[in-house]
Design an enzyme around this catalytic site. Structure first.
Site, mmCIF file in Angstrom:
data_model
loop_
_atom_site.group_PDB
_atom_site.id
_atom_site.type_symbol
_atom_site.label_atom_id
_atom_site.label_comp_id
_atom_site.label_asym_id
_atom_site.label_seq_id
_atom_site.Cartn_x
_atom_site.Cartn_y
_atom_site.Cartn_z
ATOM 1 N N GLY A 19 0.782 -1.239 0.000
ATOM 2 C CA GLY A 19 0.000 0.000 0.000
ATOM 3 C C GLY A 19 0.807 1.278 0.000
ATOM 4 C CG ASN A 21 1.246 3.314 -5.792
ATOM 5 O OD1 ASN A 21 1.551 4.378 -6.330
ATOM 6 N ND2 ASN A 21 1.850 2.160 -6.057
ATOM 7 C CG MET A 97 -1.396 -7.612 -6.660
ATOM 8 S SD MET A 97 -0.911 -6.463 -7.975
ATOM 9 C CE MET A 97 0.310 -7.437 -8.821
ATOM 10 C CB ILE A 99 -8.351 -9.298 -13.698
ATOM 11 C CG1 ILE A 99 -6.859 -9.312 -14.041
ATOM 12 C CG2 ILE A 99 -9.181 -8.768 -14.873
ATOM 13 C CD1 ILE A 99 -6.474 -10.301 -15.089
ATOM 14 C CG ASN A 114 -4.416 -0.521 -12.674
ATOM 15 O OD1 ASN A 114 -4.254 -0.836 -11.498
ATOM 16 N ND2 ASN A 114 -3.750 -1.119 -13.663
ATOM 17 C CG HIS A 116 0.889 -1.783 -15.408
ATOM 18 N ND1 HIS A 116 0.624 -3.038 -14.900
ATOM 19 C CD2 HIS A 116 1.842 -1.956 -16.352
ATOM 20 C CE1 HIS A 116 1.378 -3.931 -15.523
ATOM 21 N NE2 HIS A 116 2.126 -3.302 -16.406
ATOM 22 C CG ASP A 152 -2.161 -3.886 -16.953
ATOM 23 O OD1 ASP A 152 -2.793 -3.364 -16.022
ATOM 24 O OD2 ASP A 152 -1.432 -4.888 -16.796
ATOM 25 C CD GLU A 181 4.235 2.086 -9.231
ATOM 26 O OE1 GLU A 181 3.242 1.844 -8.531
ATOM 27 O OE2 GLU A 181 5.050 1.200 -9.574
#
Ligand code: GAR
Length: 219
Positions: A19, A21, A97, A99, A114, A116, A152, A181
């Site tokens: 976490g 981000n 993680m 989809i 999102n 990436h 993505d 990021e």
């Protein structure tokens, strides 16, 4: 400009891991003029450290376990309903993680971001940094994009580039990309919450003042 809590756009963050981000987004929300607030952090992993970060920041948390839901779409429907209970308008996938299926995207159409760890469209999917090293690229980076039904593949909002240095291993490159990021994700969320992202004729338009657009080029 100052933004009162009630004026701020409510955001749900989905995270599966450490976490960092999420932390960058939480830190950005500390700024008095930040136009968004994290309303809830949701995870599919009860032990994700992201949940602990949320608790420390006083943000409500939700855990939705895959094993409690017969299908991926059922998981997504449950997640949408939990997020809606907090009035969530935008969703950030921050190291999530798993989809998401169309069921999830229909819950928040064109409102899911999102992050990436590659310069998309290169190196989609898992282990993007290892893919970059294996390909021998000299510039790597990260991308914030709108999520669509592919993996993505959604429209790109902002990218951050970093060099690949001689002798880099996966961990070194991961760390360098991660610091980029942490800069671009809050910026993308700010633009989203300010209403700067729109889809026109099927294309994403990012409506930035010229000075801000130049900033991206300068890095
Ligand atoms: C980040 O590098 C993020 O880009 C990546 O997982 C990491 C999560 O780190 N996401 C993906 O690979 C999604 N395809 P964090 O938990 O410290 O934010």
């Amino acid at each position: 400009m100052w933004c009162s809590v009630s004026e701020r756009v409510a955001v749900g963050v989905l995270a599966s891991g450490s976490g960092t981000n999420l932390q960058a987004l939480l830190d950005a929300c500390e700024a008095p003029d930040f136009p968004a607030r994290i309303a809830v952090v949701l995870s599919n992993r009860p032990k994700a450290f992201a949940l602990e970060r949320a608790r420390r920041a006083g943000i409500p948390t939700e855990v939705v376990l895959r094993r409690d839901h017969p299908s991926r779409a059922d998981w997504d429907a449950a997640a949408v309903s939990r997020l809606r209970a907090y009035g969530v308008q935008w969703v950030c996938l921050a190291g999530f993680m798993k989809i998401v299926t169309p069921t999830f995207l229909e819950g928040f159409p064109d409102h899911v971001l999102n992050i990436h760890p590659s310069l998309l469209p290169a190196f989609r999917g898992l282990h993007a940094q290892a893919q970059a090293l294996a390909a021998g690229v000299r510039v790597a980076g990260c991308t914030v994009h709108l999520v669509d039904a592919g993996t993505d593949t959604g429209p790109i909002i902002i990218q951050g580039a970093v060099p690949v240095l001689q002798g880099d291993d996966e961990d070194a490159l991961k760390a360098r990309i991660l610091s980029a990021e942490h800069r671009i994700f809050p910026l993308a969320l700010r633009w989203a919450a300010e209403g700067r992202l729109s889809i026109v004729d099927g294309q994403l338009v990012v409506d930035l003042p010229p000075t801000e657009a130049r900033w991206i080029w300068k890095g």
